[in-house]
Write an enzyme that holds these catalytic residues in place. Structure first.
Site, PDB file in Angstrom:
ATOM      1  N   GLY A 546      23.044  29.332  79.844  1.00 28.30           N
ATOM      2  CA  GLY A 546      22.184  30.004  80.806  1.00 28.30           C
ATOM      3  C   GLY A 546      21.193  29.033  81.435  1.00 28.30           C
ATOM      4  N   LYS A 565      19.861  18.380  78.125  1.00 29.79           N
ATOM      5  CA  LYS A 565      20.022  19.680  78.759  1.00 29.79           C
ATOM      6  C   LYS A 565      19.317  19.645  80.093  1.00 29.79           C
ATOM      7  CE  LYS A 565      20.051  23.544  75.834  1.00 29.79           C
ATOM      8  NZ  LYS A 565      19.278  24.587  75.166  1.00 29.79           N
ATOM      9  N   ASP A 661      17.991  34.772  70.720  1.00 31.46           N
ATOM     10  CA  ASP A 661      19.397  34.562  71.063  1.00 31.46           C
ATOM     11  C   ASP A 661      20.149  33.916  69.899  1.00 31.46           C
ATOM     12  OD1 ASP A 661      21.615  34.802  72.634  1.00 31.46           O
ATOM     13  OD2 ASP A 661      21.142  33.112  73.963  1.00 31.46           O
TER      14      ASP A 661
END
Ligand SMILES: *[C@@H]1O[C@H](CO)[C@@H](O)[C@H](O)[C@H]1NC(C)=O
Ligand SMILES: *[C@@H]1O[C@H](CO)[C@@H](O)[C@H](O)[C@H]1NC(C)=O
Length: 891
Positions: A546, A565, A661
């Protein structure tokens, strides 16, 4: 001469060959040991270890004296971190046994390798024995099992430096006479000649005196710590031919002021001075260093300190390695510092350039300290402080490496006592919180970590306590007194189980904190990031989430692998939030959380740099994969690690941090299969005291999503518990949390598994690879835990601390079933797991009892004499206890 040309060619190439060999010998700094024996006890033929070294078997070898009473056996179980060679096979002795190695005279390293598992169905805790070399006692009443338990290591390596006058080097193993049914065992023996680099020649001064301590041919040294300060672990094959293992120094640094690694150019050339052989320590030790930091005002206010657990009654040789590699330092009186060892002044004006004349030149100094007998454990303190009196240019200090050796006592003894935590008994006092105390064993509320399993229980309980303790006592006191900081358990006891990775004490075996100092969240320039990812080369993409794409990258000249990232570029306001987030993340350091190394915000980029996890995600090892299926124990150990990480997020920091998550793709595995929770970047801090939830936009992954969170858009730490329950079902069943291709009732794993559990047929939907491999008790425990986690209402779910507890317990059940040889009894596929008794139960009831007892002993004392295990089955979870301990609101 039929063909003279050909002959010449031959001679010529022979000369070239000879010449290149000579060149090689001359250029290579490595020491070439006269004796180099790697004996893999009980092994089947020749095998090579992870480091590429060849081990020969002792079966039928000339070294194992024939005729003695011994057997060879494979270890019954293999913990994920344990290398196969030399640990997975061993030789077991019921009576005295001697290995005899014919060697050249001179100094040798003797390395002994132990993996305390069950061999030949013997109880691992009965492996208690002595090891003797000539007049020297290397180990006495040694239990690798308890030592590993107390240190939270999976395996143990011992290294000694001994001198052999002539003939043979004999090593004798003797089972302890005081322990009934005791036996001795050994997994590997390594003998490597080494040059006489530790003898003192009058140079090792007794600290704070001008008296030299003589280290002679009669001295046997045991290496207890060997650290590459400010650098990374160095594996035996990267050493200088002596096969020493160097660990990192992080676990031994005291307090929050950990200094900074000196930023050196990885391409600098280290030049050993004349008279100092290159094999004293490898260049990698000298290339990296730790200094105090850039701020003189801060540096003068603290000591850069390390502490090392040592045995009383021995002298220790402390060798400090120095090399001035700071880019800004090349002259005398630029960096001058004091060195204290055990609070005594070892050096008042250490100035590395003054010692070496030049930068990039190595140097070492030896010191000897003595610990009089008294309490069995002492901390050896090493402290550095800027010397301001000599007005140096920088108020700073530097250290590149440390080696600490135990010196044999006058009777030739080197054996110490069982390492802590045995002497430490934290007390839970409802009125005063937790304090360290020397409670007597009869103290009702003391937790006694003495027994076989008691140690385990104490370690776990204490692990949980440490979380709390560290919150209450952000800084440990620096006690100059003798019982010093060992009054508190070393933080490394927490979160380090099944870890260790590398070997024994000398290696970095992980600790409470992860490897990066907390004050060190690096800022990377966009150019650095671009070069690390080869300009965001698509072939380096590890995954897409995401947040954006994740690349594999290399920083620091290719020495460190990282995961990079890259999020979508930020708005100006985003930068602020990003920085707040970084600040939060960089403070979270835990063995079971993926560490944030740094970030880049140039050109409104939002780039995070993390530790690289060599074994990828947990999911990659469960289904839709070419990978070997994980064993049940590996799965459990991974979940225990992840639970620790989450538990830390929930309780370890100032605010509760909710992950939001949790899923199998956010549980990553490093090269040693240590589980690390990733992606808590999405996290929002949870309720601060009186709010019980955080309202937020529903985020997270379907299939893992807490139904309550969905209904009420309220987020609590119990939402993570729900998701974790789904993870538990996933490791049991090896299928995705949501699989839309299945019949409707089976689409959601959480629902389907709950349904099957209710019907008593959960065992029928488990991963076929696990059938017959899970002990019925363990299965029951894990299934119950998972079902509780996915309870519809958050309030009915256990806390992460309870989950962790139950999984640890389940692992014990599994291990005890495997230890009692109950593999055949693990019948799970006939649907009657409840009724199938453990095979070992009747015949070996006391051992089975050990496991439960240890837990309940540890715990019951804290809740007043009632067994926790039974409380649990009565429906009272340990949370009753832990909420008292863990929850500051409760007091
Ligand atoms: C550093 O350690 C020494 C020796 O224990 C002590 O005397 C000194 O006060 C310490 N300095 C600071 C700033 O803590
Ligand atoms: C070490 O042991 C040897 C042999 O027993 C002995 O001669 C020597 O004095 C011991 N060393 C020390 C420092 O006590």
């Amino acid at each position: 001469m039929r063909n003279p040309n050909r002959y010449h060619l031959l001679v010529f190439s022979y000369c070239v060959l000879l010449f290149t060999t000579v060149i090689h010998l001359v250029l290579s700094a490595d020491y070439v040991p006269a004796d180099k024996i790697l004996l893999n006890c009980g092994a089947n033929g020749e095998l090579s270890d992870d480091d590429g070294r060849q081990w020969t078997s002792d079966v039928g070898s000339k070294f194992a004296l024939a005729g003695a009473d011994s057997i060879v056996s494979e270890a019954a179980t293999q913990k994920p971190s344990v290398p196969t060679v030399p640990y997975m096979t061993g030789r077991v002795f019921r009576s005295e046994f001697t290995y005899s190695f014919p060697v050249a005279s001179g100094r040798k390293f003797v390395r002994l390798y132990f993996y305390p598992a069950s061999y030949a169905s013997l109880n691992a805790s009965k492996g208690v024995f002595s090891v003797v070399f000539g007049p020297y006692t290397l180990l006495k009443n040694f239990s690798a099992y308890e030592t590993a338990n107390n240190l939270n290591f999976d395996f143990i390596t011992k290294e000694y430096s001994v001198n052999v006058d002539s003939g043979a080097l004999n090593i004798t193993f003797t089972p302890a006479s005081g322990t009934p049914d005791s036996y001795a065992f050994i997994n590997g023996i390594e003998i490597v000649s080494h040059p006489d680099i530790y003898s003192s020649n009058g140079n090792a001064l007794i600290v704070s005196t001008s008296t030299a301590f003589e280290i002679s041919n009669d001295t046997v040294l045991e290496n207890v710590y060997r650290l590459n300060v400010g650098g990374q672990a160095i594996s035996p094959s990267k050493d200088t031919g002596l096969f020493r293992q160097w660990g990192g120094d992080n676990p031994y640094i005291f307090g929050a002021s950990v200094g900074v690694p000196v930023a050196t150019d990885p391409n600098i050339t280290i030049s050993y001075p004349t008279g100092m052989p290159d094999y004293v320590a490898p260049v990698d030790v000298y290339k990296t260093a730790r200094s105090m930091g850039p701020t003189p005002e801060v540096n003068v206010g603290y000591n850069l300190s390390w502490y090392f657990d040592c045995d009383a009654g021995f002298s220790y040789l402390v060798r400090l390695h120095f090399c001035e590699v700071g880019p800004e330092i090349s002259k005398i009186n630029q960096r001058v510092f004091e060195i204290f060892i055990n609070n005594q002044t070892a050096e008042t004006e250490a100035d590395v350039i003054a010692w070496t004349n030049k930068k990039d030149v190595p140097y070492y100094k030896d010191y000897v300290v003595f610990f009089p007998s008294g309490p069995p454990h002492r901390d050896l303190w090493l402290k550095l402080h800027p010397n301001t009196a000599s007005k140096p240019q920088y108020y700073d200090a530097i250290l590149n490496g440390v080696e600490i050796f135990k010196i044999n006592a006058s009777d030739g003894n080197l054996a110490g006592s069982l390492p802590a935590p045995a002497p430490v008994q934290p007390i839970i006092d409802p009125n005063r919180g937790i304090s360290s105390g020397k409670s007597s064993k009869s103290n009702k509320i003391g937790i006694i970590g003495g027994g076989v399993g008691g140690g385990v229980a104490a370690v776990i309980l204490i692990g949980l306590l440490v979380c709390f303790v560290t919150r209450k006592n952000k800084k440990r006191k620096d006690p100059n007194s003798s019982d010093g900081p060992s009054g508190w358990l070393p933080l490394s006891l927490y979160g380090n189980s099944h870890s260790s990775g590398s070997t024994a004490k000398t290696a970095t075996t992980g600790s409470y904190a992860s490897t990066l100092p907390s004050n060190l969240c690096r800022h990377f320039s966009f150019a650095e990031i671009k070069s690390a990812t080869k300009n965001f080369d698509e072939s380096l993409i590890l995954g897409v989430g995401g947040f954006g794409k994740v690349y594999k990258g290399e920083i620091d000249g290719g020495t460190t692998k990282v995961a990079i990232k890259r999020g979508n570029p930020l708005s100006d306001q985003g930068v602020n939030e990003f920085q707040t987030e970084i600040e939060l993340l960089s403070k979270l350091r835990h063995r079971h959380l993926v560490s944030l190394i740094g970030y880049c915000e140039d050109n409104n980029e939002m780039i995070l740099v993390y530790d690289y996890m060599a074994n990828g995600t947990l999911r990659e090892h469960l289904y839709k994969t070419q990978n070997q299926p994980l064993t049940w124990k590996q799965r459990l150990e991974i979940c225990i690690g992840a639970a620790r990480g989450l538990h830390y997020l929930h309780t370890g920091a100032k605010h509760t941090i909710i992950h939001r998550d949790v899923k199998t793709t956010n549980i990553l595995l490093d090269e040693k299969w240590v589980a690390k929770v990733a992606d808590f970047g999405l996290s929002k801090t949870g309720p601060a005291l009186d709010h019980t939830h955080v309202s937020t936009v529903v985020k997270g992954s379907f299939g893992y999503l807490d139904p309550e969170y969905f209904r009420r858009q309220q987020l609590t730490d119990k939402s993570d518990v729900y998701s974790f329950g789904v993870v538990l079902f996933e490791i049991l069943c090896s299928r995705p949390a949501l699989n839309p291709t299945l019949p409707k009732e089976q689409v959601s794993l959480a629902e389907w598994a709950q349904h099957c559990h209710k019907k008593g047929i959960l065992d029928q939907i488990i991963d076929p690879n696990l059938k017959g491999k899970i002990s019925p008790e363990c299965f029951k425990k894990v299934a119950e835990t998972a079902v509780k986690c996915v309870a519809d209402q958050g309030i009915d779910r256990p806390s992460m601390g309870d989950v962790l507890w139950n999984l640890e317990f389940a692992l014990q059940l599994q291990e005890s079933a495997e230890d009692s040889g109950g593999k055949g009894a693990m019948v799970l596929d006939d649907g009657v797991y409840d009724e199938v008794p453990l095979k070992g139960k009747a015949s070996n009831g006391d051992y089975e009892g050990d496991v439960t007892d240890s837990r309940s002993t540890g715990m019951s004392m804290s809740i007043g004499g009632r067994s926790l295990a039974s409380e649990d089955s009565d429906g009272l979870t340990p949370s009753a206890v832990f909420s008292q301990i863990m929850n500051p609101k409760g007091r």
